[in-house]
Scaffold this active site. Sequence first.
Site, PDB file in Angstrom:
ATOM      1  N   LYS A 204      76.689 -18.266 -21.384  1.00 48.67           N
ATOM      2  CA  LYS A 204      77.501 -19.261 -20.657  1.00 48.67           C
ATOM      3  C   LYS A 204      78.736 -18.645 -20.018  1.00 48.67           C
ATOM      4  O   LYS A 204      79.168 -17.549 -20.365  1.00 48.67           O
ATOM      5  CB  LYS A 204      77.846 -20.420 -21.598  1.00 48.67           C
ATOM      6  CG  LYS A 204      76.590 -21.270 -21.838  1.00 48.67           C
ATOM      7  CD  LYS A 204      76.861 -22.603 -22.431  1.00 48.67           C
ATOM      8  CE  LYS A 204      75.529 -23.372 -22.525  1.00 48.67           C
ATOM      9  NZ  LYS A 204      75.570 -24.416 -23.530  1.00 48.67           N
ATOM     10  N   ARG A 238      71.254 -21.838 -30.228  1.00 48.20           N
ATOM     11  CA  ARG A 238      70.324 -22.028 -29.103  1.00 48.20           C
ATOM     12  C   ARG A 238      70.511 -20.840 -28.167  1.00 48.20           C
ATOM     13  O   ARG A 238      71.574 -20.692 -27.570  1.00 48.20           O
ATOM     14  CB  ARG A 238      70.653 -23.354 -28.412  1.00 48.20           C
ATOM     15  CG  ARG A 238      69.740 -23.717 -27.262  1.00 48.20           C
ATOM     16  CD  ARG A 238      70.169 -25.060 -26.646  1.00 48.20           C
ATOM     17  NE  ARG A 238      69.292 -25.431 -25.558  1.00 48.20           N
ATOM     18  CZ  ARG A 238      69.409 -24.964 -24.315  1.00 48.20           C
ATOM     19  NH1 ARG A 238      70.365 -24.134 -23.994  1.00 48.20           N
ATOM     20  NH2 ARG A 238      68.554 -25.355 -23.372  1.00 48.20           N
TER      21      ARG A 238
HETATM   22  N1  HH2 Z   1      73.065 -25.947 -23.150  1.00 49.09           N
HETATM   23  C1  HH2 Z   1      72.256 -26.032 -22.095  1.00 49.09           C
HETATM   24  C2  HH2 Z   1      71.181 -26.923 -22.068  1.00 49.09           C
HETATM   25  N2  HH2 Z   1      70.919 -27.701 -23.138  1.00 49.09           N
HETATM   26  N3  HH2 Z   1      71.427 -28.392 -25.321  1.00 49.09           N
HETATM   27  C3  HH2 Z   1      72.214 -28.333 -26.401  1.00 49.09           C
HETATM   28  N4  HH2 Z   1      71.948 -29.096 -27.474  1.00 49.09           N
HETATM   29  N5  HH2 Z   1      73.292 -27.487 -26.457  1.00 49.09           N
HETATM   30  C4  HH2 Z   1      73.632 -26.682 -25.403  1.00 49.09           C
HETATM   31  O1  HH2 Z   1      74.641 -25.935 -25.506  1.00 49.09           O
HETATM   32  C5  HH2 Z   1      72.812 -26.730 -24.240  1.00 49.09           C
HETATM   33  C6  HH2 Z   1      71.708 -27.625 -24.234  1.00 49.09           C
HETATM   34  C7  HH2 Z   1      72.498 -25.144 -20.908  1.00 49.09           C
HETATM   35  O2  HH2 Z   1      71.792 -23.919 -21.017  1.00 49.09           O
HETATM   36  P1  HH2 Z   1      70.421 -23.597 -20.266  1.00 49.09           P
HETATM   37  O3  HH2 Z   1      69.344 -24.507 -20.766  1.00 49.09           O
HETATM   38  O4  HH2 Z   1      70.109 -22.150 -20.374  1.00 49.09           O
HETATM   39  O5  HH2 Z   1      70.731 -23.866 -18.750  1.00 49.09           O
HETATM   40  P2  HH2 Z   1      70.319 -25.014 -17.755  1.00 49.09           P
HETATM   41  O6  HH2 Z   1      70.906 -26.295 -18.272  1.00 49.09           O
HETATM   42  O7  HH2 Z   1      70.888 -24.586 -16.441  1.00 49.09           O
HETATM   43  O8  HH2 Z   1      68.815 -25.111 -17.741  1.00 49.09           O
END
Ligand code: HH2
Length: 260
Positions: A204, A238
Site C-alpha cells: 500500500k 492479507r
Molecule cells: N485492501 C484492499 C482490498 N480489500 N480487504 C480487507 N479486509 N482489508 C484490506 O486492507 C483490503 C481489502 C486493497 O488491496 P488490493 O486488493 O490489492 O487492491 P485493489 O482494491 O486495488 O484490488
Amino acid sequence: MGIVNTTPDSFSDGGRYLNERDACRHCEVLLRDGADLLDIGAESTRPGAPAVPVEEELRRLLPVVRFAVTLGVPVSVDTWKPLVMQAALDAGADVVNDVQALRADGAMDVVAAHPSCGVCLMHMQGDPQTMQREPAYHDVVAEVTGFLEQRFRAVVSAGVAEERVVLDPGIGFGKSVAHNFALLQSQSRLMQLNRPILAGWSRKSSIGAITGRSVEQRLAGSLAAALAALARGASIVRVHDVAETVDAIKIWRAAGLLGN
Ligand code: HH2
C-alpha cells in the site's frame, strides 16, 4: 490470506489475473506458497476506482470462486454487494470480506442467512471515489475502534455468532500515512474488542511513503508491516506475496518473536 484480484485495475496487480485461467492458476500458486486462505476480489477498491456492475463482478468472480472452493482451503470473497455475496456463498465461498462492513442495504441479511460463513468487517472513511481527499479524524484509533465495535454489535444483533466475525482497521481506506501508522502503533486498542484482527498493508501507498518505493518495490516494507501487525496481535495478514510472508513469519517464530 493470499490475495487474488481478478480485475483489470487493482492498484498493484491489475490485469494480471483478469483471465479466469490466470486467476485459478494464481490460487494454486498462493496455496503452494503457504496461504491458509484465499481472498478473491473482482472490483478494485483503490482510491478513485469506479464501481463495477454486479453482472460484470459476478462474471469475473464466480468461475474463480467455484475453482478455489475445490482446493481445500477457506475461500473469502472481497465484495460489498449483497447479490455478489449471495452468489459467492451459494458457490461455496466460506467468508465475506466486506470493505463496507455490511453497510449496503441487504448485506447483513445475506450473511445472517448463511449460518456458517465468516465475515470480515473493515473500517473505511468515505468511499473509494473520495476517501483519500483529505481524510480527517479527531482521534483515528478511537474512531476506528468505535466504528468496528458498533458494526460488530450490529451484526451480532442481526443473528451472526460472535465467533464468525473478524475486524479490520482498513489500512489506506480514508486514512493518511500518519493515520495508518497510528493504527499500527496502537493496534492493541483494537485487540480489546476481543475479535481476531485482519491487517492489510501489502504494497500500500503508506509503505511507499515511508520507504520512497514504487508499488513494485514494496515487498520488504510490506513484510516488515505484516510482521509488525502480527507481533502486535493480528491473526490474519492479507498479502500479495505469500511465499515471502510465510518465510518471514517462520523466522520470527523461530526467533521467539511470534506465537503459533
Ligand atoms: N485492501 C484492499 C482490498 N480489500 N480487504 C480487507 N479486509 N482489508 C484490506 O486492507 C483490503 C481489502 C486493497 O488491496 P488490493 O486488493 O490489492 O487492491 P485493489 O482494491 O486495488 O484490488
